[in-house]
Design an enzyme around this catalytic site. Sequence first.
Site, PDB file in Angstrom:
ATOM      1  N   GLU A 117      -4.268   7.129  -3.996  1.00 28.26           N
ATOM      2  CA  GLU A 117      -4.615   6.660  -5.340  1.00 28.26           C
ATOM      3  C   GLU A 117      -5.996   7.177  -5.741  1.00 28.26           C
ATOM      4  OE1 GLU A 117      -4.433   2.388  -5.532  1.00 28.26           O
ATOM      5  OE2 GLU A 117      -2.412   2.348  -4.699  1.00 28.26           O
ATOM      6  N   ARG A 121       0.863  -1.189   0.000  1.00 29.88           N
ATOM      7  CA  ARG A 121       0.000   0.000   0.000  1.00 29.88           C
ATOM      8  C   ARG A 121       0.895   1.233   0.000  1.00 29.88           C
ATOM      9  NH1 ARG A 121      -3.710  -2.777  -1.436  1.00 29.88           N
ATOM     10  NH2 ARG A 121      -5.667  -3.132  -0.332  1.00 29.88           N
ATOM     11  N   HIS A 133      -1.634   0.006  -9.667  1.00 30.93           N
ATOM     12  CA  HIS A 133      -2.289  -0.934  -8.733  1.00 30.93           C
ATOM     13  C   HIS A 133      -2.881  -2.138  -9.480  1.00 30.93           C
ATOM     14  CE1 HIS A 133      -4.405  -1.231  -4.575  1.00 30.93           C
ATOM     15  NE2 HIS A 133      -4.169  -2.433  -5.072  1.00 30.93           N
TER      16      HIS A 133
HETATM   17  C1  DGY Z   1      -6.096  -6.088  -2.398  1.00 28.72           C
HETATM   18  O1  DGY Z   1      -6.735  -7.119  -2.558  1.00 28.72           O
HETATM   19  O2  DGY Z   1      -5.848  -5.631  -1.275  1.00 28.72           O
HETATM   20  C2  DGY Z   1      -5.665  -5.386  -3.645  1.00 28.72           C
HETATM   21  O3  DGY Z   1      -4.634  -4.502  -3.413  1.00 28.72           O
HETATM   22  C3  DGY Z   1      -6.862  -4.702  -4.291  1.00 28.72           C
HETATM   23  O4  DGY Z   1      -7.303  -3.676  -3.465  1.00 28.72           O
END
Ligand code: DGY
Length: 321
Positions: A269, A240, A287
């Site tokens: 994001e 993240r 992402h």
């Molecule tokens: C997750 O599954 O956490 C991916 O990053 C999609 O948000």
Amino acid sequence: MTEKPRVLVTRRMPPAVTDRLERDYDARLNETDEVYDGERLVSLAEGCRAILCCSSEKLTAEVIGRLPDSIGAIATFSVGYEHIDVEAARARGMRVTNTPDVLTDSTADIAFLCLLGAARRAWEGEKMLRDGDWVGWSTTQLLGVHVTGKRLGIFGMGRIGRAVARRARGFDMEVHYHNRRRLDADEEAGAIYHADADEMLAHCQFVSLNFPASPETENFLNAERIARLPDGAVVVNSARGTVVDDDALIAALKSGKLAAAGLDVYRGEPKLDPRYRELPNAFLLPHMGSATVETRDAMGFKCLDNLDAFFAGQEPPDALA
Ligand code: DGY
């Protein structure tokens, strides 16, 4: 005939998931795929019994507090759940589920793509070609960082971290890891454990961040920690955006302290820090960790398996609350 439960689905789903949703539920779909703010979530949840959301929706304590009493479950189409105040949901008696396991391999693949793309300057090479600037092969063109046999430090050795380690072994990398708990020897598979994250940094020619976002991990990779890395290290973030201090990472990429970074996730994001776009040594993806047809279908089906269990009065297999 019993009525199908009405479920608010906050984002457009893959076709196979939509088919199953429409077969088994009275699905309130989001045809335009716009991202709902708290206000829209609360009003659209009216009359629904569950929410199928994504990591793009912020289900804060305040939003959860305003959801109608009819909402009994929130199934997130993600393994990460930092966008949901799970405690607030629990306090309201709502079940919360996520989608572990099914996205492990695709996310580890993207982490490795970021690692290779950053180290081997893939974006710069592709740009040179597409812009018509390639004048031909040369011995010194686009020289990158050698990957095979180097030391990789994985921070967070959960499912995805371990899958990154498996890929690294295919490149004969020496895997080091930091994790809250030391893994069993068979899970470790030769990886070297460091109880102290800061101590491990000096060993990391490559860094892969694979732990969840939380208040404790906010800005984990900050200026102090970057300073502990060997000069010319490569950083990969597929976890993240909030786990990285952007000012510190950008400064280190500009100064050459770090050779490169491969990033799939960003703070705020989709509005990433615009300075990243100016950095040739930042390999950037939008992402895409779980973005394969197979994985996204499996994530949607997992959400539905959890909702099916909830509505059948059973324990949802991936219950967080
Ligand atoms: C997750 O599954 O956490 C991916 O990053 C999609 O948000």
